[in-house]
Design a protein around this motif. Structure first.
Motif, PDB file in Angstrom:
ATOM      1  N   PRO A   1      26.884  58.757  57.586  1.00  0.00           N
ATOM      2  CA  PRO A   1      26.234  57.579  57.018  1.00  0.00           C
ATOM      3  C   PRO A   1      27.218  56.408  56.916  1.00  0.00           C
ATOM      4  O   PRO A   1      28.400  56.653  56.708  1.00  0.00           O
ATOM      5  CB  PRO A   1      25.826  58.051  55.614  1.00  0.00           C
ATOM      6  CG  PRO A   1      26.782  59.153  55.274  1.00  0.00           C
ATOM      7  CD  PRO A   1      27.102  59.819  56.602  1.00  0.00           C
ATOM      8  N   PRO A   2      26.840  55.169  57.079  1.00  0.00           N
ATOM      9  CA  PRO A   2      25.473  54.698  57.336  1.00  0.00           C
ATOM     10  C   PRO A   2      25.141  54.564  58.821  1.00  0.00           C
ATOM     11  O   PRO A   2      24.156  53.945  59.167  1.00  0.00           O
ATOM     12  CB  PRO A   2      25.497  53.315  56.672  1.00  0.00           C
ATOM     13  CG  PRO A   2      26.895  52.829  56.905  1.00  0.00           C
ATOM     14  CD  PRO A   2      27.775  54.043  56.874  1.00  0.00           C
TER      15      PRO A   2
ATOM     16  N   TYR B   1      22.366  59.441  59.892  1.00  0.00           N
ATOM     17  CA  TYR B   1      22.153  60.470  58.871  1.00  0.00           C
ATOM     18  C   TYR B   1      20.659  60.725  58.782  1.00  0.00           C
ATOM     19  O   TYR B   1      19.860  59.981  59.370  1.00  0.00           O
ATOM     20  CB  TYR B   1      22.728  60.026  57.521  1.00  0.00           C
ATOM     21  CG  TYR B   1      22.146  58.747  56.962  1.00  0.00           C
ATOM     22  CD1 TYR B   1      22.594  57.502  57.413  1.00  0.00           C
ATOM     23  CD2 TYR B   1      21.157  58.764  55.985  1.00  0.00           C
ATOM     24  CE1 TYR B   1      22.070  56.322  56.903  1.00  0.00           C
ATOM     25  CE2 TYR B   1      20.625  57.585  55.466  1.00  0.00           C
ATOM     26  CZ  TYR B   1      21.086  56.371  55.928  1.00  0.00           C
ATOM     27  OH  TYR B   1      20.561  55.201  55.428  1.00  0.00           O
TER      28      TYR B   1
ATOM     29  N   GLU C   1      17.029  61.015  57.006  1.00  0.00           N
ATOM     30  CA  GLU C   1      16.137  60.636  55.930  1.00  0.00           C
ATOM     31  C   GLU C   1      14.920  61.506  56.183  1.00  0.00           C
ATOM     32  O   GLU C   1      14.175  61.260  57.136  1.00  0.00           O
ATOM     33  CB  GLU C   1      15.781  59.144  56.039  1.00  0.00           C
ATOM     34  CG  GLU C   1      15.953  58.405  54.726  1.00  0.00           C
ATOM     35  CD  GLU C   1      15.864  56.908  54.913  1.00  0.00           C
ATOM     36  OE1 GLU C   1      16.859  56.210  54.667  1.00  0.00           O
ATOM     37  OE2 GLU C   1      14.793  56.458  55.342  1.00  0.00           O
TER      38      GLU C   1
ATOM     39  N   GLY D   1      19.864  55.072  60.482  1.00  0.00           N
ATOM     40  CA  GLY D   1      21.207  54.520  60.410  1.00  0.00           C
ATOM     41  C   GLY D   1      21.407  53.417  61.437  1.00  0.00           C
ATOM     42  O   GLY D   1      20.540  53.162  62.272  1.00  0.00           O
TER      43      GLY D   1
ATOM     44  N   PRO E   1      31.442  55.845  56.153  1.00  0.00           N
ATOM     45  CA  PRO E   1      31.033  57.167  55.655  1.00  0.00           C
ATOM     46  C   PRO E   1      31.802  57.533  54.384  1.00  0.00           C
ATOM     47  O   PRO E   1      31.230  58.115  53.458  1.00  0.00           O
ATOM     48  CB  PRO E   1      31.368  58.130  56.782  1.00  0.00           C
ATOM     49  CG  PRO E   1      31.591  57.294  57.972  1.00  0.00           C
ATOM     50  CD  PRO E   1      31.858  55.905  57.556  1.00  0.00           C
TER      51      PRO E   1
ATOM     52  N   ALA F   1      30.088  56.017  51.536  1.00  0.00           N
ATOM     53  CA  ALA F   1      28.810  56.692  51.277  1.00  0.00           C
ATOM     54  C   ALA F   1      29.050  58.032  50.577  1.00  0.00           C
ATOM     55  O   ALA F   1      28.339  58.379  49.627  1.00  0.00           O
ATOM     56  CB  ALA F   1      28.051  56.898  52.586  1.00  0.00           C
TER      57      ALA F   1
ATOM     58  N   TYR G   1      22.216  48.120  56.161  1.00  0.00           N
ATOM     59  CA  TYR G   1      22.854  49.393  55.785  1.00  0.00           C
ATOM     60  C   TYR G   1      24.176  49.223  55.040  1.00  0.00           C
ATOM     61  O   TYR G   1      24.581  50.101  54.299  1.00  0.00           O
ATOM     62  CB  TYR G   1      23.105  50.240  57.036  1.00  0.00           C
ATOM     63  CG  TYR G   1      21.856  50.902  57.562  1.00  0.00           C
ATOM     64  CD1 TYR G   1      21.415  52.114  57.027  1.00  0.00           C
ATOM     65  CD2 TYR G   1      21.115  50.324  58.582  1.00  0.00           C
ATOM     66  CE1 TYR G   1      20.270  52.719  57.505  1.00  0.00           C
ATOM     67  CE2 TYR G   1      19.964  50.927  59.061  1.00  0.00           C
ATOM     68  CZ  TYR G   1      19.553  52.122  58.522  1.00  0.00           C
ATOM     69  OH  TYR G   1      18.410  52.724  58.995  1.00  0.00           O
TER      70      TYR G   1
END
Ligand code: GLN
Length: 256
Positions: A44-45, A48, A50, A56, A194, A197, A252
Motif C-alpha cells: 500500500p498505497p 493492496y 480492498e 492502489g 508502504p 501505511a 492515495y
C-alpha cells in the motif's frame, strides 16, 4: 458410419481452430485483448486489497493505460521476485509493483518512463534503541525478499550493507512488519509509502528520520516486447502530462 464422419470432421475443425489460434501476427500481449499486469498486492498505497479487489496507485494507473490501449486489464498477484521472471517468459505483459529501476533489473527487462519516486525507509518499534541508520550495525533487519531494500541491506559492510547474515527476506512487507512486532527482527527496511501505511495500521511503530536510498519506480516489460512498451509509455506520458496520474497519487497519498 455417417456419425463417425461427423465426429471426425468436428474433431478436425476443432484441431484447426486450436492450431490457428497461434497463427498470424504475434499479439503484443500474452492474451489477445488483455493487458496482464503482474504485481505483489501487499504494497500500500501502490497495490493492496480492498475486499477481493486489488486497488492502489499502480492498479488505477494501469486501468487508465489499458483503457487507452483498448485492452482489458487483468491483475496477477504474485510474489515480488516472480514478477520479472514471469514478464521475461511472456506469462505477464508487464510488471507494475512500485518497482525500482536498477542496473541488475535492466539486464533482464526494459522499463517505462518513471512515474513515481521511492525512498527506502527504516521502520522500528517506538521504544527501539535504533535511533538512526548508524545504529543498524549488528541488528537483525527484516525486508521483503527480492526488493531493493533486501539488496542494499544484505550487501557486504564494505559495500554499504550490513551483511546477508543479518537480513531476513520475507514473502511480503506485511509479513516483515508482523515479524518486527513480534521482535523477530529489530527493524524493517521498506519503501517509504508502504512504511507509512504499515506504521499507521499498527500501533507502536515509527519510521526513522533518515532516507536510506532514493529510487525511481517504473513499469517493466520483456526485452523483446518493445511494441507494447512503446504503447504503454505513450499512454503513461499522456497520463503524466494531463494530470491524471497526479490525481490518482493525491487520492492515495495525502500530503504530510
Ligand atoms: N521498490 C522496491 C523494489 O523495487 C520494492 C517494491 C515492492 O516491494 N513492491 O524492490
Amino acid at each position: 458410419m455417417k456419425k463417425y464422419v461427423k465426429i471426425l470432421s468436428l474433431i478436425s475443425a476443432l484441431l484447426i481452430a486450436v492450431l490457428c489460434s497461434g497463427c498470424g501476427k504475434k499479439s503484443m500481449t500474452a492474451e489477445e485483448g488483455k493487458l496482464i499486469m503482474a504485481t505483489n498486492a501487499e504494497f500500500p498505497p501502490y497495490e493492496y486489497y480492498e475486499g477481493d479487489k486489488v486497488v492502489g496507485i499502480d492498479a488505477e494507473v494501469a486501468a487508465l493505460i489499458a483503457e487507452k490501449l483498448g485492452l482489458e486489464l487483468e491483475i496477477a498477484d504474485v510474489a515480488f521476485d516472480s514478477i520479472i521472471p514471469g514478464v521475461q517468459s511472456g506469462k505477464y505483459d508487464m510488471g507494475m509493483a512500485g518497482m525500482t529501476v536498477n542496473d541488475e533489473r535492466l539486464e533482464k527487462v526494459n522499463f517505462s518512463t518513471s512515474y513515481a519516486k521511492g525512498i527506502q525507509a527504516v521502520i522500528v518499534k517506538e521504544d527501539s534503541d535504533i535511533k538512526s541508520i548508524d545504529d543498524l550495525e549488528g541488528k537483525k533487519i527484516g525486508t521483503q525478499q527480492g526488493t531493493t531494500g533486501y539488496i542494499y541491506a544484505s550487501a557486504a559492510p564494505e559495500d554499504g550493507g550490513y551483511g546477508e547474515e543479518n537480513v531476513v527476506g520475507y514473502e511480503n512487507g506485511a509479513v516483515a512488519v508482523q515479524s518486527l512486532l513480534k521482535d523477530k527482527v529489530d527493524c524493517v527496511i521498506i519503501d517509504n509509502e508502504p512504511a507509512k501505511a504499515y506504521v499507521a495500521a499498527n500501533e507502536g511503530l515509527k519510521i526513522l528520520d533518515a532516507e536510506f536510498a532514493n529510487e525511481d519506480y517504473a513499469i517493466c516489460f520483456a526485452k523483446d516486447n518493445t511494441e507494447l512498451q512503446k504503447k504503454v509509455d505513450e499512454a503513461l506520458k499522456e497520463l503524466i502530462a494531463d494530470g491524471s496520474l497526479q490525481e490518482i497519487v493525491d487520492k492515495y497519498i495525502k500530503a504530510d
